[in-house]
Design a protein around this motif. Structure first.
Motif, mmCIF file in Angstrom:
data_model
loop_
_atom_site.group_PDB
_atom_site.id
_atom_site.type_symbol
_atom_site.label_atom_id
_atom_site.label_comp_id
_atom_site.label_asym_id
_atom_site.label_seq_id
_atom_site.Cartn_x
_atom_site.Cartn_y
_atom_site.Cartn_z
ATOM 1 N N GLN A 51 -93.112 41.088 -1.147
ATOM 2 C CA GLN A 51 -91.299 41.504 -0.958
ATOM 3 C C GLN A 51 -91.304 42.386 -0.369
ATOM 4 O O GLN A 51 -89.959 42.558 -0.221
ATOM 5 C CB GLN A 51 -91.320 42.141 -1.777
ATOM 6 C CG GLN A 51 -91.662 40.264 -3.651
ATOM 7 C CD GLN A 51 -90.595 39.618 -3.481
ATOM 8 O OE1 GLN A 51 -89.816 39.269 -2.134
ATOM 9 N NE2 GLN A 51 -90.680 38.994 -4.691
ATOM 10 N N LEU A 52 -92.125 43.832 -0.130
ATOM 11 C CA LEU A 52 -91.771 44.752 0.920
ATOM 12 C C LEU A 52 -92.801 44.772 2.033
ATOM 13 O O LEU A 52 -94.337 44.684 1.340
ATOM 14 C CB LEU A 52 -91.364 45.438 -0.155
ATOM 15 C CG LEU A 52 -90.387 45.377 -0.840
ATOM 16 C CD1 LEU A 52 -90.983 46.754 -1.983
ATOM 17 C CD2 LEU A 52 -89.126 46.030 -0.302
ATOM 18 N N GLN A 53 -92.574 44.716 2.962
ATOM 19 C CA GLN A 53 -93.334 45.069 4.207
ATOM 20 C C GLN A 53 -93.468 46.430 5.129
ATOM 21 O O GLN A 53 -92.261 46.454 5.308
ATOM 22 C CB GLN A 53 -93.871 44.186 5.643
ATOM 23 C CG GLN A 53 -94.346 43.862 6.511
ATOM 24 C CD GLN A 53 -95.742 44.332 6.198
ATOM 25 O OE1 GLN A 53 -96.486 43.467 5.317
ATOM 26 N NE2 GLN A 53 -96.407 44.644 7.012
ATOM 27 N N HIS A 103 -80.838 45.985 -4.698
ATOM 28 C CA HIS A 103 -82.478 46.385 -5.072
ATOM 29 C C HIS A 103 -81.148 48.553 -4.733
ATOM 30 O O HIS A 103 -80.984 48.309 -3.895
ATOM 31 C CB HIS A 103 -82.683 46.168 -4.454
ATOM 32 C CG HIS A 103 -83.504 44.407 -5.143
ATOM 33 N ND1 HIS A 103 -82.894 43.480 -4.952
ATOM 34 C CD2 HIS A 103 -84.815 44.093 -5.887
ATOM 35 C CE1 HIS A 103 -83.523 42.493 -5.564
ATOM 36 N NE2 HIS A 103 -84.732 43.192 -6.384
ATOM 37 N N ASN A 151 -81.826 43.101 5.600
ATOM 38 C CA ASN A 151 -82.580 43.273 4.032
ATOM 39 C C ASN A 151 -83.356 44.462 4.717
ATOM 40 O O ASN A 151 -85.372 44.704 4.170
ATOM 41 C CB ASN A 151 -83.524 41.939 4.180
ATOM 42 C CG ASN A 151 -82.473 40.939 3.228
ATOM 43 O OD1 ASN A 151 -81.499 41.615 2.909
ATOM 44 N ND2 ASN A 151 -83.370 40.275 2.562
ATOM 45 N N PHE A 211 -81.318 41.700 -1.408
ATOM 46 C CA PHE A 211 -81.517 43.433 -1.479
ATOM 47 C C PHE A 211 -80.459 44.414 -2.051
ATOM 48 O O PHE A 211 -80.987 45.089 -1.727
ATOM 49 C CB PHE A 211 -82.123 42.691 0.627
ATOM 50 C CG PHE A 211 -82.095 44.587 0.375
ATOM 51 C CD1 PHE A 211 -81.132 45.009 1.068
ATOM 52 C CD2 PHE A 211 -83.648 45.249 0.512
ATOM 53 C CE1 PHE A 211 -81.043 46.274 1.852
ATOM 54 C CE2 PHE A 211 -83.463 46.126 1.038
ATOM 55 C CZ PHE A 211 -82.457 47.076 1.915
ATOM 56 N N PHE A 249 -87.592 44.066 3.130
ATOM 57 C CA PHE A 249 -87.544 43.519 2.162
ATOM 58 C C PHE A 249 -87.122 41.879 2.120
ATOM 59 O O PHE A 249 -86.071 41.210 2.045
ATOM 60 C CB PHE A 249 -86.498 43.411 1.542
ATOM 61 C CG PHE A 249 -86.488 43.315 -0.013
ATOM 62 C CD1 PHE A 249 -85.388 42.174 -0.649
ATOM 63 C CD2 PHE A 249 -87.332 43.516 -1.349
ATOM 64 C CE1 PHE A 249 -85.401 41.284 -1.822
ATOM 65 C CE2 PHE A 249 -87.386 43.553 -2.714
ATOM 66 C CZ PHE A 249 -86.271 42.212 -2.853
ATOM 67 N N SER A 250 -88.630 40.746 1.035
ATOM 68 C CA SER A 250 -88.950 39.650 1.505
ATOM 69 C C SER A 250 -87.956 38.734 0.534
ATOM 70 O O SER A 250 -87.749 37.671 0.809
ATOM 71 C CB SER A 250 -90.090 39.003 2.161
ATOM 72 O OG SER A 250 -90.721 39.079 1.217
ATOM 73 N N GLY A 251 -87.846 39.193 -0.294
ATOM 74 C CA GLY A 251 -87.114 38.704 -1.384
ATOM 75 C C GLY A 251 -85.648 38.246 -1.269
ATOM 76 O O GLY A 251 -85.010 38.113 -0.143
ATOM 77 N N LYS A 252 -84.724 37.841 -2.472
ATOM 78 C CA LYS A 252 -83.737 37.951 -2.662
ATOM 79 C C LYS A 252 -82.413 38.831 -3.006
ATOM 80 O O LYS A 252 -83.160 39.654 -3.851
ATOM 81 C CB LYS A 252 -83.080 36.839 -3.391
ATOM 82 C CG LYS A 252 -83.794 34.731 -2.719
ATOM 83 C CD LYS A 252 -83.430 33.715 -4.004
ATOM 84 C CE LYS A 252 -83.870 32.833 -3.684
ATOM 85 N NZ LYS A 252 -83.927 31.194 -4.263
ATOM 86 N N TYR A 259 -90.602 46.472 -7.223
ATOM 87 C CA TYR A 259 -91.818 45.239 -6.359
ATOM 88 C C TYR A 259 -92.217 47.228 -5.098
ATOM 89 O O TYR A 259 -91.673 48.076 -5.123
ATOM 90 C CB TYR A 259 -90.708 44.772 -4.833
ATOM 91 C CG TYR A 259 -90.250 43.661 -6.200
ATOM 92 C CD1 TYR A 259 -88.760 43.883 -5.727
ATOM 93 C CD2 TYR A 259 -91.467 42.639 -6.393
ATOM 94 C CE1 TYR A 259 -88.608 42.444 -6.338
ATOM 95 C CE2 TYR A 259 -90.292 41.927 -7.021
ATOM 96 C CZ TYR A 259 -88.928 41.772 -7.400
ATOM 97 O OH TYR A 259 -88.239 40.654 -7.987
#
Length: 113
Positions: A1-3, A30, A74, A27, A22-25, A102
């Motif tokens: 989810q996080l790079q 969060h 994101n 952002f 952040f690759s999730g929904k 995450y």
């Protein structure tokens, strides 16, 4: 989810900018943070930025580090200036929303004296 990215080797007094995508929904909903863990030490909070853009920093980095976020990308950033050798650590980004949390994979920052 996080790079996370942007770590590296820098001389004392130098600067680096870390990025974490952040690759999730959702952002923007969060709370985002940067933590670091030096060899033999516990992971510690460096900076965090809440969804309302409020932010706080650990005393050791106040005035030198700046956390920011770009909700359109994101991405959360950590601009690190006037780096010190004691800043050598693996830096992790963190995302929290309600009960979900995450962690990124960490990026190494090494500050030479």
């Amino acid at each position: 989810q996080l790079q996370a990215s942007g770590g590296g080797l820098v001389q004392a007094g130098g600067s680096l900018r870390l990025s974490c995508t952040f690759s999730g929904k959702l952002f923007y909903l969060h709370n985002m943070g940067w933590y670091r863990q030096a060899p033999g030490k516990q992971r510690e909070l460096v900076a965090r930025m809440f969804t309302d853009s409020d932010m706080n920093y650990t005393d050791a980095v106040k005035g030198r580090f700046l956390i920011s976020r770009d909700n359109a990308k994101n991405t959360v950033y950590l601009q690190m200036n006037s780096l010190k050798p004691e800043g050598t650590a693996v830096y992790y980004c963190n995302a929290k929303r309600q009960l979900a949390e995450y962690w990124g994979q960490g990026t190494q920052v090494t500050v030479s004296s």
